[in-house]
Design a protein around this motif. Structure first.
Motif, PDB file in Angstrom:
ATOM      1  N   GLU A  64      -2.536  -4.657   1.015  1.00  0.00           N
ATOM      2  CA  GLU A  64      -3.040  -4.310   2.342  1.00  0.00           C
ATOM      3  C   GLU A  64      -2.052  -4.690   3.442  1.00  0.00           C
ATOM      4  O   GLU A  64      -1.970  -4.001   4.473  1.00  0.00           O
ATOM      5  CB  GLU A  64      -4.395  -4.982   2.572  1.00  0.00           C
ATOM      6  CG  GLU A  64      -5.507  -4.379   1.716  1.00  0.00           C
ATOM      7  CD  GLU A  64      -6.859  -5.021   1.936  1.00  0.00           C
ATOM      8  OE1 GLU A  64      -7.874  -4.415   1.551  1.00  0.00           O
ATOM      9  OE2 GLU A  64      -6.904  -6.145   2.491  1.00  0.00           O
ATOM     10  N   LYS A  65      -1.294  -5.758   3.249  1.00  0.00           N
ATOM     11  CA  LYS A  65      -0.263  -6.107   4.228  1.00  0.00           C
ATOM     12  C   LYS A  65       0.841  -5.059   4.244  1.00  0.00           C
ATOM     13  O   LYS A  65       1.388  -4.739   5.309  1.00  0.00           O
ATOM     14  CB  LYS A  65       0.311  -7.486   3.896  1.00  0.00           C
ATOM     15  CG  LYS A  65      -0.638  -8.629   4.202  1.00  0.00           C
ATOM     16  CD  LYS A  65      -0.040  -9.975   3.808  1.00  0.00           C
ATOM     17  CE  LYS A  65      -1.028 -11.108   4.075  1.00  0.00           C
ATOM     18  NZ  LYS A  65      -0.495 -12.422   3.634  1.00  0.00           N
ATOM     19  N   PRO A  68      -1.251  -1.231   5.827  1.00  0.00           N
ATOM     20  CA  PRO A  68      -2.344  -1.627   6.724  1.00  0.00           C
ATOM     21  C   PRO A  68      -3.389  -0.543   6.965  1.00  0.00           C
ATOM     22  O   PRO A  68      -4.478  -0.847   7.459  1.00  0.00           O
ATOM     23  CB  PRO A  68      -1.623  -2.003   8.018  1.00  0.00           C
ATOM     24  CG  PRO A  68      -0.282  -1.351   7.935  1.00  0.00           C
ATOM     25  CD  PRO A  68       0.068  -1.306   6.491  1.00  0.00           C
TER      26      PRO A  68
END
Length: 414
Positions: A64-65, A68
């Motif tokens: 997810e980083k 995003p």
């Protein structure tokens, strides 16, 4: 583009009587996007260990980083509940976008899954070991991505065998003799840990039935009630009747029984690569060895198991996000730590190279070339898997031939 899901007879064979109580993810927007413009992927996985949830959360946080605009919603279920949960979700129109499971041919028959080449890059696909990808094909097309591999081997309590005056067995006769003598030591000690309960009855069945020259069939036919398989089933009964096993093997589950081995109260039990880590954590002073599984005539054999990741065709607008997730997960710096944490064998070429020096994996890597696999690409394998889990424990009290006949009948009716 939304693809409607239909859940045919092949895919529900093993779970026809399950409750339809709601246990869904709650669904996502029909166009594949959330209100804030992001995409949410629903990920349903089984628990391999106490750390499974945290291991996946580490992967998801990193993904997810790096992405995003994509969120991953994780659900972890026990293996006992997993197939019921995924079946209920599909029937409710809430199939997970990504699913970590075992049997998948029924889903393919009902046109529920993406071909894997549609949801991974060429580089990721090329990194898989050829034999594992082959084991995920239906009619020449792979519909599941190999996740982890596992081989079985015999864990031996050296101290108990020494006390009983026996050596690690190589065939059924020496196994029966050694296990009987270890059980005779008394004090709550069992010679051989025989888990025939529902948790993984199909695996213990394979150890014995295949070790006697039998099989469960292939992609076109499931064959349980055969003379070759009967030899292994009768050997199980011989072990039980001789007092060579723990009490009540018909309802004993593998995981708690292995805990007893780790405590030093079982002479021999078939185990997995993660068992090494469990011993290191639970009883690091245990004096044990890992040897090949004894077979009828001593010929080499192991049960190979490969679990998979698969992607349901819920919404084509999510396909790009699924591809990004798979490519991220299978990159060596993400995948290798995950495999190490769970204690399994890698299915990628890069993963195998990275773990080639791991001493704890060597006994399993050594026997992997002799591995036989479940016929998981046969649509009826789900029914066979369920039949073993519900019926095979009856070997404790019923004639072996009757048990195999019942399992075959349930498969054929499935």
């Amino acid at each position: 583009m939304k693809k409607s899901l239909r859940f045919g007879a092949a895919a529900i064979a093993a779970v026809a009587t399950l409750s339809l109580a709601s246990c869904g993810f709650g669904g996502s927007a029909g166009d594949g996007g959330d209100a804030d413009g992001s995409t949410t992927l629903d990920l349903l996985v089984p628990s391999y260990s106490d750390g499974t949830k945290a291991n996946w959360e580490t992967v998801i946080d990193g993904f997810e980083k790096a992405n995003p605009d994509i969120k991953v919603k994780l659900e972890v279920q026990s293996w006992d509940n997993l197939e019921k949960v995924v079946s209920t979700k599909i029937q409710a129109g809430e199939a997970p976008d990504i699913y970590n499971g075992g049997p998948f041919a029924g889903f393919v028959g009902d046109e529920l899954l993406y071909p894997v080449k549609d949801v991974v890059s060429e580089d990721t696909f090329a990194d898989f070991q050829d034999s594992f990808i082959k084991n995920a094909e239906v009619d020449g097309e792979a519909y599941a991505l190999p996740l982890i591999a596992s081989a079985r081997a015999l864990f031996v309590n050296n101290a108990l065998l020494d006390q009983a005056g026996v050596e690690a067995p190589t065939d059924w006769d020496s196994l029966l003799d050694a296990a009987t003598k270890v059980s005779a030591l008394g004090g709550g000690v069992a010679g051989y840990g025989m888990p025939l309960g529902s948790e993984e009855a199909q695996a213990e069945a394979a150890v014995w039935l295949w070790g006697g020259g039998g099989s469960f069939g292939d992609a076109s036919e499931i064959t349980i009630d055969t003379p070759e398989n009967l030899a292994g089933a009768e050997q199980i009964k011989k072990m039980i009747d001789a007092g060579a096993t723990q009490a009540d093997p018909g309802s004993t589950q593998r995981s708690p029984l292995m805990d007893i081995f780790i405590q030093g109260k079982i002479g021999m039990q078939v185990g997995l690569p993660p068992t090494v880590g469990q011993i290191a954590e639970g009883n690091p002073d245990l004096d044990y060895s890992i040897v090949p599984i004894p077979t009828k005539d001593g010929s080499p054999f192991t049960l190979g198991v490969m679990d998979q990741l698969m992607a349901f065709q819920n919404d084509d607008d999510k396909k790009e996000a699924i591809t990004k997730f798979f490519d991220y997960y299978y990159s060596a710096d993400v995948y290798v730590p995950w495999v190490q944490a769970e204690g399994f064998l890698p299915v990628t070429k890069s993963g195998s190279e990275a773990l080639a020096g791991e001493k704890a994996l060597k006994p399993f890597l050594d026997v992997l070339p002799d591995a036989q696999f479940y016929p998981s690409t046969n649509p009826k394998w789900s029914a066979a898997d369920g039949a073993f889990k519900s019926l095979f424990g009856q070997l404790q009290t019923l004639p072996a031939a009757d048990v195999l006949t019942q399992i075959q009948a349930q498969v054929d009716a499935g």
